[in-house]
Write a protein that holds these residues in place. Sequence first.
Motif, mmCIF file in Angstrom:
data_model
loop_
_atom_site.group_PDB
_atom_site.id
_atom_site.type_symbol
_atom_site.label_atom_id
_atom_site.label_comp_id
_atom_site.label_asym_id
_atom_site.label_seq_id
_atom_site.Cartn_x
_atom_site.Cartn_y
_atom_site.Cartn_z
ATOM 1 N N TYR A 106 0.828 -1.219 0.000
ATOM 2 C CA TYR A 106 0.000 0.000 0.000
ATOM 3 C C TYR A 106 0.858 1.263 0.000
ATOM 4 O O TYR A 106 0.459 2.302 -0.513
ATOM 5 C CB TYR A 106 -0.964 -0.002 1.187
ATOM 6 N N ALA A 107 2.031 1.144 0.589
ATOM 7 C CA ALA A 107 2.895 2.331 0.650
ATOM 8 C C ALA A 107 3.642 2.549 -0.662
ATOM 9 O O ALA A 107 3.969 3.677 -1.007
ATOM 10 C CB ALA A 107 3.892 2.183 1.797
ATOM 11 N N ILE A 110 1.559 -0.423 -4.749
ATOM 12 C CA ILE A 110 0.311 -0.020 -5.411
ATOM 13 C C ILE A 110 0.571 1.115 -6.394
ATOM 14 O O ILE A 110 -0.066 1.214 -7.440
ATOM 15 C CB ILE A 110 -0.760 0.369 -4.370
ATOM 16 N N LEU A 111 1.558 1.943 -6.044
ATOM 17 C CA LEU A 111 1.875 3.074 -6.916
ATOM 18 C C LEU A 111 2.614 2.604 -8.178
ATOM 19 O O LEU A 111 2.447 3.164 -9.253
ATOM 20 C CB LEU A 111 2.726 4.095 -6.164
ATOM 21 N N LYS A 112 3.405 1.566 -8.007
ATOM 22 C CA LYS A 112 4.160 1.052 -9.129
ATOM 23 C C LYS A 112 3.341 0.094 -9.988
ATOM 24 O O LYS A 112 3.841 -0.437 -10.986
ATOM 25 C CB LYS A 112 5.416 0.305 -8.624
ATOM 26 N N HIS B 549 -2.668 9.868 -0.689
ATOM 27 C CA HIS B 549 -2.437 8.533 -1.225
ATOM 28 C C HIS B 549 -3.185 8.352 -2.541
ATOM 29 O O HIS B 549 -2.646 7.842 -3.532
ATOM 30 C CB HIS B 549 -2.864 7.492 -0.198
ATOM 31 N N LEU B 552 -1.486 10.325 -5.273
ATOM 32 C CA LEU B 552 -0.273 9.642 -5.729
ATOM 33 C C LEU B 552 -0.621 8.473 -6.636
ATOM 34 O O LEU B 552 -0.002 8.256 -7.677
ATOM 35 C CB LEU B 552 0.529 9.149 -4.522
ATOM 36 N N ARG B 553 -1.665 7.709 -6.226
ATOM 37 C CA ARG B 553 -2.083 6.565 -7.047
ATOM 38 C C ARG B 553 -2.460 7.018 -8.441
ATOM 39 O O ARG B 553 -2.094 6.423 -9.439
ATOM 40 C CB ARG B 553 -3.273 5.875 -6.410
ATOM 41 N N PHE B 556 0.697 8.112 -10.357
ATOM 42 C CA PHE B 556 1.548 6.988 -10.726
ATOM 43 C C PHE B 556 0.870 6.084 -11.744
ATOM 44 O O PHE B 556 1.528 5.496 -12.598
ATOM 45 C CB PHE B 556 1.944 6.194 -9.476
ATOM 46 N N SER B 557 -0.458 5.971 -11.650
ATOM 47 C CA SER B 557 -1.119 5.073 -12.601
ATOM 48 C C SER B 557 -0.968 5.620 -14.016
ATOM 49 O O SER B 557 -0.780 4.895 -14.975
ATOM 50 C CB SER B 557 -2.595 4.878 -12.244
ATOM 51 N N ASN B 560 2.537 4.809 -14.953
ATOM 52 C CA ASN B 560 2.657 3.388 -15.257
ATOM 53 C C ASN B 560 2.081 3.067 -16.627
ATOM 54 O O ASN B 560 2.632 2.273 -17.387
ATOM 55 C CB ASN B 560 1.955 2.550 -14.193
ATOM 56 N N ARG B 563 4.390 4.164 -19.197
ATOM 57 C CA ARG B 563 5.522 3.248 -19.237
ATOM 58 C C ARG B 563 5.138 1.966 -19.977
ATOM 59 O O ARG B 563 5.841 1.495 -20.849
ATOM 60 C CB ARG B 563 5.968 2.933 -17.811
#
Lengths: 233, 566
Positions: A106-107, A110-112, B549, B552-553, B556-557, B560, B563
Motif C-alpha cells: 500500500y505504501a 500499489i503506486l508502481k 495517497h 499519488l495513485r 503513478f497510474s 505506469n 511506461r
Amino acid sequence: MNTQVNNGNGTKVRQKGEKHYVMIYSRYERFWHWSQAMLIFVLFYTGLGLHGLHNLLNFQLAVTIHTYAALVLIVLWIFTTFWNFTTGQWRQYLFKEGVMKVIRFYAYGILKGEPHPYKKGLQRKQNALQSLAYMSFMLLIGPALWASGMIYLIYDLWSGYAWSSQGLTLIAFVHTAAAYLMGTFVIIHVYMTTTGKTPTHYIKTMITGYDNVELTEAEKAYIEETHAISMKD
Amino acid sequence: MHKPRILAIKSSTLACLCAFLLGISNQIPASTDHETGTAPADSNMNFRIVEDTQPSIRDDGESTADHTKFEILQGPFESGPEVTKACLSCHTEAGRHFMQSIHWTWEYDHPDTGQKLGKKTLINTFCTNAKGNEGMCAQCHAGYGWKDENFDFTNQDNIDCLVCHDRTGAYYKTPNSTGNKACSVMFEGKQPIPWEKVAQNVGKPGRENCGACHFYGGGGDGVKHGDLDSSLKAPSRELDVHMDADGLNFACTTCHVTRQHLWAGSRYNVMAHDTEGLGLPGERRDVATCESCHSESPHSNTELTGIKLNGHVDKIACQTCHIPTIARGGVATKTEWDWRTAGKTKNGEGFKEKNYTQANGAHRATYKSIKGSFEYGENLVPHYDWFDGQMVYTTIETRFDPAKGPVEINGFNGSHDDGRSRIWPFKRMHTVQPYDKGNNTMVYMHLWGNDDDAYWGNYDFGRAIKVGMQKNSIPYSGEYDFVETYSFWPITHMVAPSENALSCNECHSREGRLNDLEGFYMPGRDSFRWLDILGYLALGGALIGVLLHGLLRKLFSKKNQQRDAS
C-alpha cells in the motif's frame, strides 16, 4: 487461489487454482456490514452533536437517536458474535503472516502497479493487514465504545456513588477517545475500498457478495457437490 | 460557590463608583442636593397598590359552618382585637397554635446552624432591617399594634386572624405607627374596614390573603422573590400551572400544608431534595415539595426521554427545568438596589422617578429619595447553583471582610459531590447598602419614625445608623460605608406547564445556563481539550493521508500506463 503448503523440507510451494466467481460474503455478513456501517454513521453524527461539535440536532433528539442506534448496534453485535462462532468465520480475523508485505504494497507497490501480494481465497477473505485492522476494530475500538457507552447509558444507576463524578468524566473520556479512533478507522476503511481493481470493485463485492477468487480443486469439487456456496460460473 | 467572573468586573467598577460617590455623600448630606423645577410632592407612596380587591374563588363547599349565622360575629366591632376575641371564643386552641408560628414570632432558631433567624432580627438586602422599624414593617406581622419592643407577644387578642382568613377582600392593614412627613401620606383615604362583614365572611386563605404580604416582600410588588407577585392572584396556565385561575386554581395552602397553624415550606431550612416522595394515602402531607405529589420519578418511565429525565431528579431540582424564567406575569422584580444614591431632594423634598414600565403597563420607581436607585428584571433567567437546603445568614453579629467581594446576606451550602445537593434556581438580588466600616458588620438603620433621627425624613445615613444601632444595643464604630451584598431567593413558584419546561439544550450546550457551574463533567457542555485536539489530528490526518495517497495513485497510474504503453 494461491495456497501455501509445506512440502516437508521447509520450502513453500504454490499451487495455482482456477478463478471462480463465488459468493464470499454471505447474506448475513453483508447485512451485518451495511447495517453496522449505517449505525456507526448515525452514532458518529449524533455523537459529534452531543459532544457539542455541531448544533444540527437538538440535544434531546440526538440523545434519543444515539441511544436507540446504540441499542440496535448492541443487538447486532450479539447476533454477529453468535454468527462468527457458529460459522467459524471468526478465524478470518486471526493474525496472518505477511503484514509487512501488505503495508509495503500500500505504501509503494500499489503506486508502481504491482499486484497485491495477497490473494483472496474462500478461507482467506481478508489480507493480513485487514485482519489486523478488523481484529483491533472488534477487540479494541468496538468494545471500548460499547463498554463505555453502556456504562454511560446506565449512568443513573451509579450516579449516587461518591465516585460518580470522576467516573462520568472517565467514561466520557474513553467514549470520546474511542469515537475518534472509530472515525479514523472509518475514513481509512472507506478509502481502502477504492484500492481494488477498479475504485468500486470492493464496494460492489460487499453489496453483491460475489468476488472472483481462486479455488483449489478440492474447494471447487466441494462447492459443485454440495452447493453450499453459490458460484456464478 | 458562586462564580464571580463577571461580577468581579462589575463590583470593581462599582467599588470605584462607590468610592467616588462616598466622597460626596458622606461629607455633604445628600439632602442639600438642590435641584430646580417643581417636582410634585410624593403622594403615592403606597407600596401595596391593590386595585383588584376581589377575593380569589375558594369555596370548596367543605366548610361545616356558615359564619354569618354565628351570633358572636354579628358585632358591632370597633377594632381587630375585638374580632379576634370573638374568633377565639369558639376556636379555643387556635391562639395557642398560632403563637408558635413564624408569622407571629418572626423568629426562627435554626436547628442545624444554631443561628437565630427571623424577620425580628435579620438583615436583608432591601430596606435592610425590620428591627427597630416595626411601626412600618410589622404591618406584615399577623398581629395588631407591633410598633416597638413593648408589643405583647403573649396576648392572644393581638393576633390578626382576618389578614389570613378574610374572604371579602375588604380587609387591609396599615402601618402600626405613622412615620415621618415623607411617609405620612401613605395609606390615607382608605375606606374603613366593615368589621362585621369581614368577621362573618371568614374562610381558608386564598392566594390574595397570603399575597397581601408575600407578593409585596421587599417593599413592593414582586420586589423580593421574582416568583411571587400580584400576577399570581389570578394567573394564567402559562404563568403557573398549579395556580391557574381557570384550571387547578390551587391556593397557597394546597402545597404549603398546615398543621396547627404551622406551614410546610420553610425558606430558612429548605428541603432541597425530598427523597421520600409520595407517602401512602393519608400519610405524606408534611412538606411542600414537588415530590410529595409528583413522586421521585415524575416523568414517563415508558419512553427514553422520560427515563433520562427521571435520572436527573437526583441532581436537578424540579424547579430548575420547570420554571424557565421568573417575573413573567407582567410584574417586574427588583434586581439591583443602590442605597448610595438615596437622599437626593428637590426643593427640600424627597421625590421619585419612575423610569421602568413593566409588562402589565405599570410604572416602577427607578429612584426614590428614601431608598436609592433600582433596576428591575422581567422574564429573568434565574441564577443556578448547587443547593443542599442550608441557608447561611449574615446576621447583625456576623463579621465579614468587605474586601472579599459581595457579602452574601443569605448564602447557601451545596456542591456537586456531596450527594445531597441539587441544582436549584435562585433569584439573586444585588444591593449596595450601608455597613459598619469600623466593625465590619452590617447595620440596623432607623428608617421609620416620627422623629428627627429617622432616615425617612432627614435623609441622613449617619444619624439613622447611629440611632438604629443604639436603639438595639448593637456596638457601632461610628463610621459607615457601603458594601455590595447578595441575597438568594430559591425559586419554586411560577411553574410552567410541562410543554414549556426547559429543553435539554438550555443546559447541555457549550453556552448553556449552567456554564458557571464547575467541577463536574456535563455532556454537551464539556469536552477534553487535548483529546479533542488529538481527535481532530487523527481524523484530519487520516483524511489528508488518504487524499494524498489517492492523488499519488492517480499520478503513478498515469505514469505506469505511459511506461506500459512505451
